[in-house]
Design an enzyme around this catalytic site. Structure first.
Site, PDB file in Angstrom:
ATOM      1  N   PRO A  61       0.834  -1.206   0.000  1.00 16.37           N
ATOM      2  CA  PRO A  61       0.000   0.000   0.000  1.00 16.37           C
ATOM      3  C   PRO A  61       0.874   1.264   0.000  1.00 16.37           C
ATOM      4  O   PRO A  61       1.790   1.402   0.812  1.00 16.37           O
ATOM      5  CB  PRO A  61      -0.787  -0.125   1.315  1.00 16.37           C
ATOM      6  N   GLU A  62       0.621   2.159  -0.950  1.00 15.71           N
ATOM      7  CA  GLU A  62       1.357   3.414  -1.035  1.00 15.71           C
ATOM      8  C   GLU A  62       0.462   4.551  -0.539  1.00 15.71           C
ATOM      9  O   GLU A  62      -0.637   4.308  -0.037  1.00 15.71           O
ATOM     10  CB  GLU A  62       1.819   3.646  -2.473  1.00 15.71           C
TER      11      GLU A  62
END
Length: 271
Positions: free
Chosen positions: A2-3
């Site tokens: 997840p960014e």
């Protein structure tokens, strides 16, 4: 992993629902990246504040402190009125009078850490090396140019480092460099001021588009209500090796930089 867009989408999906709730109990599963740092029973009765984000960290105020959370490589948060019995990968439950916030993390690289405030350790230490937020007014071409000066690594690797600007993760760095017309192998210190200005604008534009799309779901990312992102369907170079460039028709290439796949158009992106 997840960014920033995925973390922000996650925050938005539960922040308002849990704000003002009262903690009833805390359940810990298998150990995460770092210990919680407080006895779970001490959090009982605390009031939940408005969740915030800094880089890929989430800050959830609780009484006279708060929880700093990181999703690691494969973590996700789910918020629901009721929660099923925890599974083998459910390692943290914050049960409140409004519902249960649960961290699920198969690889256990994520973390939930208590800190007295964002200005005190451990939160201050963990956040100390983060660059500017991409939508901060101070993030512009001049800031990017100054940050890249003296760095001989490839510009894509400089973006991934996160100490100049946060949020330009692998997918988004590829897309931003394509929009700015910059070859990802270009030595960072060789970028001119005008090219840095174009790149800064591209980083903001790509991340804004990703937020609108609910983030990127390459494997199993979902927000706190189980909704997947769709930015991967809008990518112009990422994951398109061998396909025609949407601008010039040349074949998109893939190389490996820093053990991460980089996708780019050899015709549209110049060193």
């Amino acid at each position: 992993m997840p960014e920033l867009p995925e973390v922000e989408v996650t925050r938005r999906s539960f922040a308002d629902a849990i704000a003002g709730a009262r903690v009833e109990s805390v359940r810990l599963g298998k150990p995460l990246r770092w210990p919680l740092g407080i006895e779970p029973a001490q959090l009982r009765g605390e009031w939940v504040g408005q969740a915030q984000r800094r880089g890929k960290y989430l800050w959830l105020p609780l009484g006279q402190g708060g929880l700093l959370m990181h999703l690691g490589m494969s973590g996700s948060l789910n918020f629901s009125a009721t929660a099923a019995e925890p599974g083998p990968h459910d390692h943290f439950d914050l049960r409140t009078d409004r519902g249960v916030l649960r961290l699920t993390d198969p690889r256990r690289f994520g973390a939930v850490v208590w800190s007295p405030s964002l200005e005190d350790d451990p939160a201050a230490k963990l956040l100390s090396n983060l660059g500017l937020e991409p939508f901060d007014a101070r993030f512009d071409g001049a800031h990017l140019h100054a940050g890249l000066a003296g760095r001989k690594v490839a510009v894509k690797l400089a973006l991934l480092a996160g100490d100049i600007v946060v949020g330009a993760g692998n997918v988004y760095a590829c897309e931003a460099l394509f929009r700015a017309g910059i070859d990802p192998r270009t030595p960072a210190h060789k970028l001119s001021r005008p090219r840095c200005a174009r790149l800064a604008d591209a980083v903001r534009a790509v991340l804004a588009q990703a937020l609108e799309a609910g983030g990127t779901t390459l494997r199993d990312f979902k927000d706190a209500h189980g909704v997947a992102g769709s930015f991967q369907m809008q990518a112009e170079v990422y994951g398109r090796e061998g396909l025609a460039c949407l601008r010039c028709g040349s074949k998109i290439k893939r190389i490996v930089q820093g053990q991460r796949s980089t996708f780019f158009c050899p015709s549209c992106q110049k060193r």
